[in-house]
Motif scaffolding. Structure first.
Motif: not given
Length: 356
Positions: A225-228, A269-282
């Motif tokens: 999440k920190q480096h999304a 891409m998987i690392l990016a999605i797991l990070g971005c989802a915590q920020r914008w899909l929660d």
């Protein structure tokens, strides 16, 4: 059981799953008319430029579903015994796999038989044709693959009774997570079936286990999440490179799927999605709840309905391919939802197709 209290439900995992299944539907609309040499039920070429969608999505979206499934398995086994988990997997995976093949999957084979002489010109009884048609399972392979790795997980857990692997995985640093690209790449060469090429056992099993052991840790997810944003920039850049480098080649071939670029791209891409989802899909709203309830049905139902509609459109109309795409895209979402609304009210059929 490793615990009796279920962890709080993470909304972004549900949203990742739903969004990825939406991408699967979009992918299949383009895939069935691809010009890249990937075998399809309908050997009709569409608009080649749209194949870029397939090149961009194919390397990672099923891998992502296995990662999320692995995380979900970890949470599930915190409140279930191994026996309860296994029985649940039979109901939710094997029953829909068999029910989907026999009640809907035969449509895939029926359409294919219009283009391929599946019986060598021999007269074959209708029931035999039906049984052969059901072997054309389409996306249902995911259910069978997921069941197998779920059962292997129970064996691994039995060997690791103290859960040392999970504890060790929780210490993964950010550089180590990036370097996991190397075993991911290596797994693309392992346990691939020679004929049924969708069963890429090595990489899919690894993705599931990485989800279970690594990404079920909140501390690990927090680092992503920190480096999304950084991971997203890298992933999109690699995705563009993937499309440009492989466009015109068979994106489902070993030459593509075992290439270091492809595997680095899918992993970032998987690392990016797991990070971005915590920020914008929660989050949760009426749409996400609607999709969450129906995402499994969308996955199971959409392909036979899509293939059948595509066959009728291309056989009995003279519409330009652009119009075919424009018709099939909304159809591929609307038809499975309508079918679900009917099936969900018929207990026996609902159980056979959805396992509930």
């Amino acid at each position: 059981m490793s615990g009796n209290i279920a962890p709080p439900r993470k909304k972004y995992f549900d949203n990742i799953r739903s969004a990825t299944i939406v991408l699967v539907l979009m992918y299949h609309v383009v895939y069935i008319f691809n010009s890249a040499g990937v075998v399809s039920n309908i050997p009709i070429q569409g608009i080649p430029a749209l194949d870029s969608i397939c090149y961009f999505l194919y390397p990672w979206f099923m891998c992502l579903l296995f990662v999320v499934a692995g995380i979900s398995a970890r949470y599930s086994l915190q409140t279930r015994s191994a026996g309860q988990f296994a029985r649940e997997r039979v109901h939710k995976l094997i029953v829909p796999y068999l029910g989907g093949a026999f009640l809907l999957g035969w449509l895939n084979g029926w359409v294919t038989a219009h283009y391929v002489d599946m019986f060598g010109g021999q007269a074959v009884p209708g029931f035999v044709k039906y049984l052969v048609y059901t072997l054309n399972i389409g996306p249902l392979w995911f259910l069978l693959e997921l069941f197998v790795i779920s059962m292997l997980l129970l064996l691994i857990r039995k060997l690791d009774r103290r859960d040392r692997l999970w504890t060790l995985a929780g210490k993964a640093s950010l550089p180590l997570m990036v370097l996991l690209f190397l075993p991911v790449w290596g797994s693309s060469f392992v346990l691939n079936l020679p004929v049924v090429v969708v069963f890429r056992n090595g990489i899919y099993w690894l993705m599931f286990l990485l989800g279970y052991y690594v990404f079920s840790h909140d501390t690990v997810l927090a680092k992503l999440k920190q480096h999304a944003v950084l991971f997203s920039i890298i992933a999109v850049g690699l995705g563009v490179a993937e499309v440009l480098y492989f466009f015109g080649q068979n994106y489902a071939s070993d030459a593509c799927l075992q290439h270091p670029l492809t595997n680095l791209y899918l992993w970032m891409m998987i690392l990016a999605i797991l990070g971005c989802a915590q920020r914008w899909l929660d989050f949760s709203n009426s749409l996400t709840k609607y999709l969450q309830k129906r995402s499994f049905a969308l996955y199971v139902f959409h392909y036979p309905l899509l293939v059948t509609a595509a066959y009728w459109l291309t056989t009995y109309t003279e519409l330009p391919m652009a119009a075919v795409y424009l018709i099939l895209l909304p159809f591929t979402f609307a038809a499975p939802i309508l079918f679900y609304e009917i099936v969900s009210r018929i207990p026996v059929i609902r159980y056979l197709l959805l396992g509930k």
